[in-house]
Motif scaffolding. Structure first.
Motif, PDB file in Angstrom:
ATOM      1  N   UNK A  96       0.863  -1.185   0.000  1.00  0.00           N
ATOM      2  CA  UNK A  96       0.000   0.000   0.000  1.00  0.00           C
ATOM      3  C   UNK A  96       0.891   1.223   0.000  1.00  0.00           C
ATOM      4  N   UNK A  97       0.574   2.144  -0.878  1.00  0.00           N
ATOM      5  CA  UNK A  97       1.309   3.406  -0.976  1.00  0.00           C
ATOM      6  C   UNK A  97       0.328   4.527  -0.656  1.00  0.00           C
ATOM      7  N   UNK A  98       0.426   5.066   0.557  1.00  0.00           N
ATOM      8  CA  UNK A  98      -0.450   6.163   0.983  1.00  0.00           C
ATOM      9  C   UNK A  98       0.311   7.460   0.790  1.00  0.00           C
ATOM     10  N   UNK A  99      -0.123   8.252  -0.151  1.00  0.00           N
ATOM     11  CA  UNK A  99       0.612   9.451  -0.537  1.00  0.00           C
ATOM     12  C   UNK A  99       0.053  10.721   0.092  1.00  0.00           C
ATOM     13  N   UNK A 100       0.873  11.403   0.841  1.00  0.00           N
ATOM     14  CA  UNK A 100       0.621  12.746   1.373  1.00  0.00           C
ATOM     15  C   UNK A 100      -0.675  12.882   2.161  1.00  0.00           C
ATOM     16  N   UNK A 101      -0.836  12.045   3.133  1.00  0.00           N
ATOM     17  CA  UNK A 101      -1.988  12.168   4.024  1.00  0.00           C
ATOM     18  C   UNK A 101      -1.698  13.263   5.044  1.00  0.00           C
ATOM     19  N   UNK A 102      -2.662  14.139   5.242  1.00  0.00           N
ATOM     20  CA  UNK A 102      -2.497  15.241   6.197  1.00  0.00           C
ATOM     21  C   UNK A 102      -3.103  14.895   7.542  1.00  0.00           C
ATOM     22  N   UNK A 103      -2.337  15.207   8.586  1.00  0.00           N
ATOM     23  CA  UNK A 103      -2.826  15.037   9.952  1.00  0.00           C
ATOM     24  C   UNK A 103      -2.606  16.354  10.681  1.00  0.00           C
ATOM     25  N   UNK A 104      -3.608  16.813  11.412  1.00  0.00           N
ATOM     26  CA  UNK A 104      -3.489  18.069  12.148  1.00  0.00           C
ATOM     27  C   UNK A 104      -2.632  17.847  13.388  1.00  0.00           C
ATOM     28  N   UNK A 105      -1.543  18.629  13.498  1.00  0.00           N
ATOM     29  CA  UNK A 105      -0.718  18.594  14.702  1.00  0.00           C
ATOM     30  C   UNK A 105      -1.172  19.652  15.691  1.00  0.00           C
ATOM     31  N   UNK A 107      -4.139  23.107  15.917  1.00  0.00           N
ATOM     32  CA  UNK A 107      -5.130  23.976  15.272  1.00  0.00           C
ATOM     33  C   UNK A 107      -4.613  25.408  15.180  1.00  0.00           C
ATOM     34  N   UNK A 108      -3.568  25.726  15.962  1.00  0.00           N
ATOM     35  CA  UNK A 108      -2.942  27.043  15.861  1.00  0.00           C
ATOM     36  C   UNK A 108      -2.097  27.039  14.608  1.00  0.00           C
ATOM     37  N   UNK A 109      -2.451  27.840  13.672  1.00  0.00           N
ATOM     38  CA  UNK A 109      -1.771  27.886  12.374  1.00  0.00           C
ATOM     39  C   UNK A 109      -2.773  27.720  11.244  1.00  0.00           C
ATOM     40  N   UNK A 110      -3.313  26.577  10.999  1.00  0.00           N
ATOM     41  CA  UNK A 110      -3.053  25.269  11.588  1.00  0.00           C
ATOM     42  C   UNK A 110      -1.733  24.677  11.078  1.00  0.00           C
ATOM     43  N   UNK A 111      -1.207  23.722  11.835  1.00  0.00           N
ATOM     44  CA  UNK A 111       0.022  23.021  11.485  1.00  0.00           C
ATOM     45  C   UNK A 111      -0.343  21.570  11.164  1.00  0.00           C
ATOM     46  N   UNK A 112       0.121  21.113   9.994  1.00  0.00           N
ATOM     47  CA  UNK A 112      -0.165  19.755   9.543  1.00  0.00           C
ATOM     48  C   UNK A 112       1.113  18.941   9.412  1.00  0.00           C
ATOM     49  N   UNK A 113       0.999  17.654   9.685  1.00  0.00           N
ATOM     50  CA  UNK A 113       2.027  16.691   9.348  1.00  0.00           C
ATOM     51  C   UNK A 113       1.555  16.041   8.046  1.00  0.00           C
ATOM     52  N   UNK A 114       2.417  16.051   7.029  1.00  0.00           N
ATOM     53  CA  UNK A 114       2.092  15.459   5.733  1.00  0.00           C
ATOM     54  C   UNK A 114       2.918  14.184   5.619  1.00  0.00           C
ATOM     55  N   UNK A 115       2.230  13.031   5.538  1.00  0.00           N
ATOM     56  CA  UNK A 115       2.925  11.743   5.575  1.00  0.00           C
ATOM     57  C   UNK A 115       2.624  10.893   4.343  1.00  0.00           C
ATOM     58  N   UNK A 129       8.541   5.690   5.472  1.00  0.00           N
ATOM     59  CA  UNK A 129       7.635   6.833   5.476  1.00  0.00           C
ATOM     60  C   UNK A 129       8.424   8.106   5.264  1.00  0.00           C
ATOM     61  N   UNK A 130       7.741   9.088   4.719  1.00  0.00           N
ATOM     62  CA  UNK A 130       8.295  10.429   4.555  1.00  0.00           C
ATOM     63  C   UNK A 130       7.359  11.365   5.293  1.00  0.00           C
ATOM     64  N   UNK A 131       7.930  12.259   6.074  1.00  0.00           N
ATOM     65  CA  UNK A 131       7.123  13.188   6.864  1.00  0.00           C
ATOM     66  C   UNK A 131       7.631  14.608   6.652  1.00  0.00           C
ATOM     67  N   UNK A 132       6.732  15.492   6.297  1.00  0.00           N
ATOM     68  CA  UNK A 132       7.009  16.912   6.170  1.00  0.00           C
ATOM     69  C   UNK A 132       5.966  17.651   6.990  1.00  0.00           C
ATOM     70  N   UNK A 133       6.243  18.906   7.301  1.00  0.00           N
ATOM     71  CA  UNK A 133       5.301  19.719   8.044  1.00  0.00           C
ATOM     72  C   UNK A 133       4.955  20.963   7.250  1.00  0.00           C
ATOM     73  N   UNK A 134       3.748  21.455   7.472  1.00  0.00           N
ATOM     74  CA  UNK A 134       3.330  22.703   6.849  1.00  0.00           C
ATOM     75  C   UNK A 134       2.532  23.515   7.858  1.00  0.00           C
ATOM     76  N   UNK A 135       2.898  24.782   7.969  1.00  0.00           N
ATOM     77  CA  UNK A 135       2.174  25.729   8.817  1.00  0.00           C
ATOM     78  C   UNK A 135       1.387  26.627   7.877  1.00  0.00           C
ATOM     79  N   UNK A 136       0.084  26.527   7.926  1.00  0.00           N
ATOM     80  CA  UNK A 136      -0.756  27.264   6.987  1.00  0.00           C
ATOM     81  C   UNK A 136      -1.013  28.712   7.396  1.00  0.00           C
ATOM     82  N   UNK A 137      -0.351  29.172   8.447  1.00  0.00           N
ATOM     83  CA  UNK A 137      -0.496  30.563   8.853  1.00  0.00           C
ATOM     84  C   UNK A 137       0.072  31.450   7.770  1.00  0.00           C
ATOM     85  N   UNK A 138      -0.751  32.330   7.229  1.00  0.00           N
ATOM     86  CA  UNK A 138      -0.315  33.242   6.184  1.00  0.00           C
ATOM     87  C   UNK A 138       0.336  34.454   6.828  1.00  0.00           C
ATOM     88  N   UNK A 139       1.615  34.671   6.539  1.00  0.00           N
ATOM     89  CA  UNK A 139       2.344  35.772   7.151  1.00  0.00           C
ATOM     90  C   UNK A 139       2.202  37.067   6.370  1.00  0.00           C
TER      91      UNK A 139
END
Length: 179
Positions: A96-105, A107-115, A129-139
């Motif tokens: 199984x290849x699960x590509x870029x599933x987002x999990x909320x780390x 709600x402030x931001x919000x900040x997601x773990x992308x796995x 697994x590959x894990x990246x993070x994204x902070x959706x807070x627009x600066x």
């Protein structure tokens, strides 16, 4: 009397504006601080290969020569510097290849773990697994689309974003050919 009421309304409006502005600044600072903490936490971000697997010839298909068909190929299934192409349909019978599933780390931001994960179906073992993070807070703006801030940052020597690279080459780093 009306003059004093207007002055009081103006004072209340100014106080509310100040409180709202301070609240937004504190929220942004908290989000940035939390994001930095997550990015620098040992073992949270990156590419993790738990087991490398050798694939037999039945897992491979010829690389197409037709340009139209080449455009339909999922580039993530090339291995050995694009010399071999994994047959995606056959591969999916066993893995199984699960590509870029987002999990909320947070709600402030919000900040997601992308796995992105590769799991062996027979025993349910996560092979990599590959894990990246994204902070959706627009600066920059409250009125335009939010791009977010990513981790890891930067680009490799080919110009690919490091945020994306670990997800793009996960299959290639997990599997190799017996042939």
């Amino acid at each position: 009397m009306k003059y004093l009421q207007r002055i009081n309304h103006i004072r209340i409006a100014i106080v509310l504006i100040i409180i709202t502005s301070l609240s937004a600044c504190v929220s942004q600072w908290h989000s940035e601080h939390l994001f930095d903490k997550y990015c620098n936490e040992e073992g949270r971000v990156g590419q993790f290969i738990y087991e490398r697997v050798a694939l037999g010839e039945e897992f491979f298909r010829p690389i197409p020569t037709d340009e139209a068909e080449l455009l339909r190929i999922d580039y993530r299934f090339y291995i050995n510097d694009k010399k071999l192409l994994i047959d995606k349909e056959y591969f999916q019978k066993y893995y199984t290849f699960n590509n870029r599933e987002r999990k909320v780390l947070s709600s402030t931001g919000p900040i997601y773990s992308v796995e992105t994960t590769v799991v062996r179906k027979s025993d349910g073992k996560v092979l990599s697994k590959a894990v990246s993070l994204i902070n959706m807070l627009d600066k920059t703006s409250k009125h335009f689309a939010v791009e977010g801030v990513t981790c890891p940052t930067g680009r490799d020597i080919e110009g690919f974003s490091l945020f994306n690279k670990n997800h793009r080459n996960l299959i290639e780093k997990t599997f190799f050919s017996k042939i």
